[in-house]
Design a protein around this motif. Structure first.
Motif, PDB file in Angstrom:
ATOM      1  N   ASP A   8       2.221   0.147   0.449  1.00 37.01           N
ATOM      2  CA  ASP A   8       0.781   0.237   0.205  1.00 37.01           C
ATOM      3  C   ASP A   8       0.326   1.647   0.598  1.00 37.01           C
ATOM      4  O   ASP A   8       1.154   2.516   0.938  1.00 37.01           O
ATOM      5  CB  ASP A   8       0.026  -0.877   0.945  1.00 37.01           C
ATOM      6  CG  ASP A   8      -0.011  -0.693   2.455  1.00 37.01           C
ATOM      7  OD1 ASP A   8       0.595   0.270   2.976  1.00 37.01           O
ATOM      8  OD2 ASP A   8      -0.657  -1.521   3.125  1.00 37.01           O
ATOM      9  N   TYR A  47      -1.282  -4.640   0.301  1.00 38.10           N
ATOM     10  CA  TYR A  47       0.142  -4.822   0.562  1.00 38.10           C
ATOM     11  C   TYR A  47       0.751  -6.117   0.018  1.00 38.10           C
ATOM     12  O   TYR A  47       1.932  -6.123  -0.354  1.00 38.10           O
ATOM     13  CB  TYR A  47       0.431  -4.685   2.070  1.00 38.10           C
ATOM     14  CG  TYR A  47      -0.222  -5.762   2.918  1.00 38.10           C
ATOM     15  CD1 TYR A  47       0.349  -7.010   3.082  1.00 38.10           C
ATOM     16  CD2 TYR A  47      -1.431  -5.532   3.548  1.00 38.10           C
ATOM     17  CE1 TYR A  47      -0.255  -7.995   3.852  1.00 38.10           C
ATOM     18  CE2 TYR A  47      -2.052  -6.504   4.310  1.00 38.10           C
ATOM     19  CZ  TYR A  47      -1.452  -7.734   4.457  1.00 38.10           C
ATOM     20  OH  TYR A  47      -2.056  -8.702   5.198  1.00 38.10           O
ATOM     21  N   GLY A  71       1.392  -0.259   6.952  1.00 38.12           N
ATOM     22  CA  GLY A  71       1.053   0.333   8.236  1.00 38.12           C
ATOM     23  C   GLY A  71       2.011  -0.081   9.339  1.00 38.12           C
ATOM     24  O   GLY A  71       2.456   0.732  10.141  1.00 38.12           O
ATOM     25  N   THR A  72       2.321  -1.371   9.362  1.00 37.88           N
ATOM     26  CA  THR A  72       3.194  -1.911  10.408  1.00 37.88           C
ATOM     27  C   THR A  72       4.545  -2.405   9.897  1.00 37.88           C
ATOM     28  O   THR A  72       5.442  -2.659  10.700  1.00 37.88           O
ATOM     29  CB  THR A  72       2.522  -3.121  11.075  1.00 37.88           C
ATOM     30  OG1 THR A  72       2.288  -4.112  10.051  1.00 37.88           O
ATOM     31  CG2 THR A  72       1.207  -2.736  11.732  1.00 37.88           C
ATOM     32  N   GLY A  75       2.939  -6.771   6.995  1.00 35.72           N
ATOM     33  CA  GLY A  75       2.293  -7.351   5.819  1.00 35.72           C
ATOM     34  C   GLY A  75       3.220  -7.447   4.621  1.00 35.72           C
ATOM     35  O   GLY A  75       3.292  -8.498   3.956  1.00 35.72           O
ATOM     36  N   ARG A 114       2.896   3.529  10.623  1.00 34.40           N
ATOM     37  CA  ARG A 114       2.090   3.747  11.822  1.00 34.40           C
ATOM     38  C   ARG A 114       2.839   3.357  13.095  1.00 34.40           C
ATOM     39  O   ARG A 114       2.257   3.390  14.186  1.00 34.40           O
ATOM     40  CB  ARG A 114       0.790   2.946  11.720  1.00 34.40           C
ATOM     41  CG  ARG A 114      -0.097   3.397  10.568  1.00 34.40           C
ATOM     42  CD  ARG A 114      -1.269   2.462  10.329  1.00 34.40           C
ATOM     43  NE  ARG A 114      -2.119   2.955   9.251  1.00 34.40           N
ATOM     44  CZ  ARG A 114      -3.001   2.193   8.588  1.00 34.40           C
ATOM     45  NH1 ARG A 114      -3.153   0.907   8.902  1.00 34.40           N
ATOM     46  NH2 ARG A 114      -3.724   2.712   7.612  1.00 34.40           N
TER      47      ARG A 114
HETATM   48  O1  E4P Z   1       0.410  -5.484   7.555  1.00 37.85           O
HETATM   49  C1  E4P Z   1      -0.472  -4.803   7.023  1.00 37.85           C
HETATM   50  C2  E4P Z   1      -0.315  -3.367   6.901  1.00 37.85           C
HETATM   51  O2  E4P Z   1      -0.074  -2.724   8.107  1.00 37.85           O
HETATM   52  C3  E4P Z   1      -1.369  -2.673   6.092  1.00 37.85           C
HETATM   53  O3  E4P Z   1      -0.830  -1.436   5.718  1.00 37.85           O
HETATM   54  C4  E4P Z   1      -2.676  -2.407   6.805  1.00 37.85           C
HETATM   55  O4  E4P Z   1      -3.437  -3.548   6.790  1.00 37.85           O
HETATM   56  P1  E4P Z   1      -4.923  -3.554   7.403  1.00 37.85           P
HETATM   57  O5  E4P Z   1      -5.706  -2.476   6.702  1.00 37.85           O
HETATM   58  O6  E4P Z   1      -5.417  -4.933   7.105  1.00 37.85           O
HETATM   59  O7  E4P Z   1      -4.791  -3.294   8.888  1.00 37.85           O
END
Ligand code: E4P
Length: 152
Positions: A8, A47, A71-72, A75, A114
């Motif tokens: 994403d 995502y 990000g993590t 997701g 991240r």
């Molecule tokens: O798991 C979700 C991901 O980290 C996503 O990139 C970020 O999601 P958010 O914007 O809902 O924190």
């Protein structure tokens, strides 16, 4: 090995870096970029669409594995796991990356842009594509419990 890369918006930088690494890797026969890409009209595609698309392509025999980023990493892993037969996990350390194949026969590895540095992400991706599941191992009967439960 045919491998999907996807992300994403929060993981696109790492996706593009690993894409370049995989394209230079002799072990990889095909790299399939499912986005997102900055030029996409739907660059902010959430995502779940990325994880589900990757899982469906593996389910349908269009690819062998996927490395996905958000990000993590959580997701896209959850999303890919919604596709029956797919085993996806986030992993940010070498031992977990190894066991995701040797214990769990995961088709999908996910990481968080991240969470982990780019050089570690590159190393882990490189390690991961080097592992192969042994269907005669003691781990195989455990993985089979999952397959039997899902009926695929
Ligand atoms: O798991 C979700 C991901 O980290 C996503 O990139 C970020 O999601 P958010 O914007 O809902 O924190």
């Amino acid at each position: 090995m045919r491998i999907i890369v996807g992300a994403d918006e929060a993981g696109v930088d790492y996706k593009d870096r690993i894409l370049a690494d995989l394209e230079a890797d002799d072990r990889i026969t095909e790299v399939i970029d499912i986005g997102v890409n900055r030029a996409d009209a739907d660059f902010t595609r959430p995502y779940p669409y990325v994880g589900i698309a990757a899982g469906e392509m593996i389910r349908d025999g269009k690819a062998d594995r996927a490395i996905l980023f958000c990000g993590t990493g959580i997701g896209v892993a959850i999303a890919a796991n919604k596709v029956p037969g797919i085993r996806a996990t986030a992993a940010h350390d070498s031992f977990s990356v190894e066991r995701s194949i040797l214990s769990n026969d995961c088709q999908v590895l996910t990481m968080g842009q991240r969470v982990v540095g780019v050089e570690l992400a590159r190393r882990l991706a490189k390690e991961w594509v080097g592992y192969a599941f042994d269907p005669s191992s003691a781990s195989a009967e455990k993985v089979k419990v999952l397959s039997d439960f899902e009926g695929c």
